[in-house]
Structure formats: C-alpha cells, structure tokens
Write a protein that holds these residues in place. Structure first.
Motif, PDB file in Angstrom:
ATOM      1  N   GLY A  51      50.264  30.932  39.614  1.00 49.27           N
ATOM      2  CA  GLY A  51      50.954  30.154  40.633  1.00 49.27           C
ATOM      3  C   GLY A  51      50.599  30.498  42.071  1.00 49.27           C
ATOM      4  N   TYR A  52      49.675  31.416  42.272  1.00 50.11           N
ATOM      5  CA  TYR A  52      49.269  31.758  43.634  1.00 50.11           C
ATOM      6  C   TYR A  52      48.241  30.750  44.134  1.00 50.11           C
ATOM      7  N   ILE A  87      44.003  39.542  49.350  1.00 45.25           N
ATOM      8  CA  ILE A  87      45.005  39.223  48.331  1.00 45.25           C
ATOM      9  C   ILE A  87      46.217  40.106  48.575  1.00 45.25           C
ATOM     10  N   HIS A  88      47.385  39.499  48.610  1.00 47.23           N
ATOM     11  CA  HIS A  88      48.621  40.247  48.817  1.00 47.23           C
ATOM     12  C   HIS A  88      48.788  41.264  47.675  1.00 47.23           C
ATOM     13  N   GLY A  89      49.213  42.461  48.023  1.00 46.87           N
ATOM     14  CA  GLY A  89      49.361  43.526  47.036  1.00 46.87           C
ATOM     15  C   GLY A  89      50.262  43.168  45.874  1.00 46.87           C
ATOM     16  N   SER A 141      50.811  41.928  40.158  1.00 45.63           N
ATOM     17  CA  SER A 141      51.400  41.097  39.108  1.00 45.63           C
ATOM     18  C   SER A 141      50.374  40.658  38.069  1.00 45.63           C
ATOM     19  N   ILE A 142      49.107  40.561  38.430  1.00 47.13           N
ATOM     20  CA  ILE A 142      48.091  40.113  37.475  1.00 47.13           C
ATOM     21  C   ILE A 142      47.190  41.237  36.987  1.00 47.13           C
ATOM     22  N   ARG A 143      47.231  42.396  37.648  1.00 42.57           N
ATOM     23  CA  ARG A 143      46.334  43.507  37.324  1.00 42.57           C
ATOM     24  C   ARG A 143      46.298  43.854  35.838  1.00 42.57           C
ATOM     25  N   PRO A 144      47.426  43.909  35.137  1.00 46.62           N
ATOM     26  CA  PRO A 144      47.373  44.270  33.714  1.00 46.62           C
ATOM     27  C   PRO A 144      46.578  43.273  32.856  1.00 46.62           C
ATOM     28  N   SER A 145      46.413  42.046  33.323  1.00 45.71           N
ATOM     29  CA  SER A 145      45.704  41.043  32.523  1.00 45.71           C
ATOM     30  C   SER A 145      44.208  40.973  32.841  1.00 45.71           C
ATOM     31  N   ASP A 183      54.799  34.883  52.792  1.00 45.96           N
ATOM     32  CA  ASP A 183      55.398  34.997  51.462  1.00 45.96           C
ATOM     33  C   ASP A 183      54.508  35.721  50.456  1.00 45.96           C
ATOM     34  N   GLY A 184      53.244  35.941  50.803  1.00 46.39           N
ATOM     35  CA  GLY A 184      52.336  36.598  49.871  1.00 46.39           C
ATOM     36  C   GLY A 184      51.892  35.702  48.741  1.00 46.39           C
ATOM     37  N   GLU A 185      52.012  34.393  48.904  1.00 43.11           N
ATOM     38  CA  GLU A 185      51.645  33.475  47.825  1.00 43.11           C
ATOM     39  C   GLU A 185      50.264  32.870  48.010  1.00 43.11           C
ATOM     40  N   VAL A 186      49.604  33.182  49.111  1.00 41.34           N
ATOM     41  CA  VAL A 186      48.285  32.617  49.373  1.00 41.34           C
ATOM     42  C   VAL A 186      47.267  33.755  49.455  1.00 41.34           C
ATOM     43  N   SER A 187      46.193  33.606  48.695  1.00 39.62           N
ATOM     44  CA  SER A 187      45.070  34.533  48.794  1.00 39.62           C
ATOM     45  C   SER A 187      43.971  33.820  49.551  1.00 39.62           C
ATOM     46  N   VAL A 188      43.296  34.528  50.425  1.00 39.32           N
ATOM     47  CA  VAL A 188      42.242  33.941  51.237  1.00 39.32           C
ATOM     48  C   VAL A 188      40.911  34.505  50.752  1.00 39.32           C
TER      49      VAL A 188
END
Length: 135
Positions: free
Chosen positions: A94-95, A63-65, A70-74, A10-15
């Motif tokens: 929420g990741y 980290i899923h692309g 989604s967070i890059r601009p911040s 789902d791309g919701e988990v970063s390792v």
C-alpha cells in the motif's frame, strides 16, 4: 530527492530516482549493450511483476524507516533483483512509489556478467512472482 521525500509527512511515499526519462534534460547516453540490458530488465519487470517503474536499479531511493521495517521480513532476494523485490513489496503493502528523474552520467565498465547475471535476474524475478502469487 531528499527534499521530495521530506514533503511526505505520513511516511507512505517512497521516492525513487530514475536515471532515464523522456525528458531531453535527463537523457542518459548508454552503450548499445547497456541499453539492451536496461530494456530487457524493464520488459521482464513489467511482464513478470506487472509493475510500472522505469528504473528499479537506480541506487537513489528514499524509503521511510517504518515502511522498510514493515516489509523487511518478506524480502528474500539479493543482487540485481533486490531493488525490484523491495519496490514490489512496498507497492503491494500500500505504499506509494514516486519516481523522480535525476541527473546521471554512465561510467564505463560493468559489474554485470551478461550470461550468468541475466539468468540469475530472470530466475529471481520468477521467484518474486511466485511468492507474490502465494499471498
């Protein structure tokens, strides 16, 4: 690390790799100065950002692309606190961040200037905390 990340469809988990863990298999031997800096940074991270991570400075991250985009601009910070802001933004969006112990061996020498970089790190973490408070 990549195989653990591949399990997340789902791309919701970063390792994130962790160079230090309580496991004797993954015991990292550092000089007393590096250990002091590592512990000091961890304390500030926990105190200022209220995040539980053991090692934001380890470069091993998957980290899923879509999550990153989604967070890059911040993302504002650079240097040693970039990773702390990256993981904090992912977490607050929420990741899930999963830490995986990795084999590691310290290399002599350091890119860190004790006085200058310590001040920059403290100021950077405070700026992240202040930006998070404005959300």
């Amino acid at each position: 690390l990549m195989s653990k990340a591949a399990q997340d469809v789902d791309g919701e988990v970063s390792v994130v790799g962790v160079r230090h863990s309580k496991s004797t298999e993954n015991l990292v031997h550092r000089t007393w100065l590096r250990q002091l800096l590592f512990c000091g940074f961890s304390f500030l991270l926990h105190f200022l950002l209220k995040e539980p991570w053991l090692d934001t400075q380890c470069g091993a991250k998957v980290i899923h692309g879509d999550a990153y985009r989604s967070i890059r601009p911040s993302l504002v910070e650079a240097g040693f606190v970039f990773d702390a802001e990256l993981l904090t933004r992912l977490s607050h969006s929420g990741y899930v961040i999963r830490e995986i112990p990795i084999p590691w061996q310290e290399v002599p020498g350091s890119k860190l200037s004790l006085l200058t970089d310590s001040c920059r790190i403290l100021i950077g973490l405070v700026r992240i905390r202040l930006r998070l408070g404005k959300q």
